[in-house]
Design a protein around this motif. Structure first.
Motif, PDB file in Angstrom:
ATOM      1  N   GLU A 171       0.845  -1.199   0.000  1.00 18.72           N
ATOM      2  CA  GLU A 171       0.000   0.000   0.000  1.00 18.72           C
ATOM      3  C   GLU A 171       0.877   1.244   0.000  1.00 18.72           C
ATOM      4  N   ARG A 172       0.507   2.206  -0.825  1.00 18.04           N
ATOM      5  CA  ARG A 172       1.197   3.487  -0.882  1.00 18.04           C
ATOM      6  C   ARG A 172       0.159   4.595  -0.746  1.00 18.04           C
ATOM      7  N   VAL A 173       0.394   5.520   0.160  1.00 15.66           N
ATOM      8  CA  VAL A 173      -0.542   6.610   0.398  1.00 15.66           C
ATOM      9  C   VAL A 173       0.205   7.928   0.292  1.00 15.66           C
ATOM     10  N   TYR A 190      -0.439  12.150   0.681  1.00 16.75           N
ATOM     11  CA  TYR A 190      -1.305  13.248   1.118  1.00 16.75           C
ATOM     12  C   TYR A 190      -0.699  14.558   0.634  1.00 16.75           C
ATOM     13  N   ARG A 231      -4.535   6.735  -2.493  1.00 19.63           N
ATOM     14  CA  ARG A 231      -4.121   5.429  -1.976  1.00 19.63           C
ATOM     15  C   ARG A 231      -3.974   4.457  -3.139  1.00 19.63           C
TER      16      ARG A 231
END
Length: 375
Positions: free
Chosen positions: A183-185, A187, A212
């Motif tokens: 998972e890569r998020v 912001y 995401r």
């Protein structure tokens, strides 16, 4: 003669203090510029800068001490030669060996200073400095409040802010979180604030976008938000205590049980032997630097053209001996039983000094007469 010893020793100590002060100031200013830029740029106060500077001084002085010792010995010997004081003393029957006594005492004083630094002050200061650096590295505020730079306060997290207002508002914030597998998020926000409360520290982002990416199926999800709280307290977690390390240990703890110490610290017995005996070797080398500077200029004698040739020769001899130390460490690191070779520069330096003093006391003339009788 005792009065002359006190006179020469006082001259050596005064010049030693002067050269040490000048060299420490030059080296410290060069280091302080980089340290000031790093600490103040990271949001630290001037008191932290002064603390780090003080903790770095013992190791800095160990670098400067042999140079100041050599410079003092060379300067005083050259001045006494130019003013014919050494010539007068030798004309009264005083041998070069006897004239070298105050220089030897001066070298022993310098060696004692180096011993105090190497065995006590440097390990204590290094441990405290590492502890303070770890504390500051765990200070999220200081790590995030840097404009225009991509920062990685912890593995898997990247942070960037374009500018920081005077009231502490972070403008144009970017935060990438890669700590969760698959998972890569990311912001992004127009503004952000750092807020501390009883539960920890949070980054409040305003008017932004969250993206995401699930790497298992490459599915991208996006969500706009008016305000979003990102808990950065986990980034502050760290060990409160610094793990023991060889440079932190006092010498008496390193003198025995090298195998046990190596197993406890995850290193090799050779590394322990190299660490402890290099401390003694540095102190012994201070005595050598004083004697080589004196003996080389004494051989040259008085010259109305100056003693630059002898000064250069003495400096080259010192560089050659000091350059040997870096080549002697690898064998000791590989085999702890090889530790005696660390004292090779000091032993060679003392042997060279003895040869120069023998030459200055008329040994060359006696050698020529001996060769003449045997011819």
């Amino acid at each position: 003669m005792v009065r002359f010893d006190r006179y020469m020793l006082s001259q050596l100590m005064w010049l030693f203090g002067f050269f040490a002060l000048v060299l420490v100031s030059v080296f410290w200013i060069n280091r302080a510029v980089q340290l000031f830029d790093r600490l103040i740029g990271d949001g630290q106060t001037a008191l932290v800068f002064l603390e780090f500077s003080a903790l770095g001084l013992p190791r800095l002085i160990t670098t400067v001490l042999p140079i100041a010792t050599f410079a003092a010995a060379v300067y005083v010997t050259n001045r006494l030669n130019n003013e014919s004081e050494l010539t007068v003393m030798m004309s009264t029957g005083t041998s070069p060996w006897r004239l070298a006594r105050p220089v030897a005492v001066f070298g022993l004083i310098s060696a004692l200073m180096m011993s105090v630094l190497s065995h006590i002050l440097v390990p204590a200061a290094s441990e405290q400095l590492t502890q303070r650096e770890a504390e500051i590295s765990r200070n999220v505020t200081s790590r995030l409040l840097t404009e225009g730079t991509f920062l990685s306060p912890t593995p898997g997290v990247t942070f960037y802010t374009r500018a920081i207002d005077e009231d502490g508002v972070l403008q144009d914030v970017f935060l990438a979180d890669r700590r969760t597998p698959n998972e890569r998020v990311i912001y992004t926000a127009a503004e952000a604030y750092l807020v501390r409360n009883a539960d920890g520290t949070a980054l409040i982002m305003v008017d932004g976008l969250a993206q995401r990416l699930a790497t298992t199926d490459n599915r991208l999800s996006t969500a706009k938000f008016q305000d979003f709280s990102f808990d950065i307290s986990p980034l502050m977690n760290g060990e409160d205590q610094i793990a023991p390390s060889l440079p932190f240990l006092r010498t008496h703890a390193l003198l025995q049980g090298w195998d046990d110490i190596a197993r406890a610290l995850g290193t090799t017995p050779g590394a322990v032997a190299e660490e402890v005996h290099s401390r003694f070797a540095r102190a012994a080398f201070c005595l050598v630097t004083a004697l080589i500077g004196f003996a080389t200029l004494l051989v040259g004698g008085y010259s109305r053209f100056g003693a630059w040739r002898e000064v250069v020769i003495a400096f080259l001899l010192l560089i050659a001996l000091d350059g040997m130390r870096s080549a002697l460490s690898p064998p000791v690191l590989a085999d702890a039983r090889m530790w005696p070779i660390l004292y090779t520069p000091s032993v060679l330096g003392l042997g060279l000094t003895a040869g120069l003093l023998w030459f200055a006391s008329g040994g060359s003339a006696r050698l020529r007469r001996l060769r003449g009788r045997t011819a």
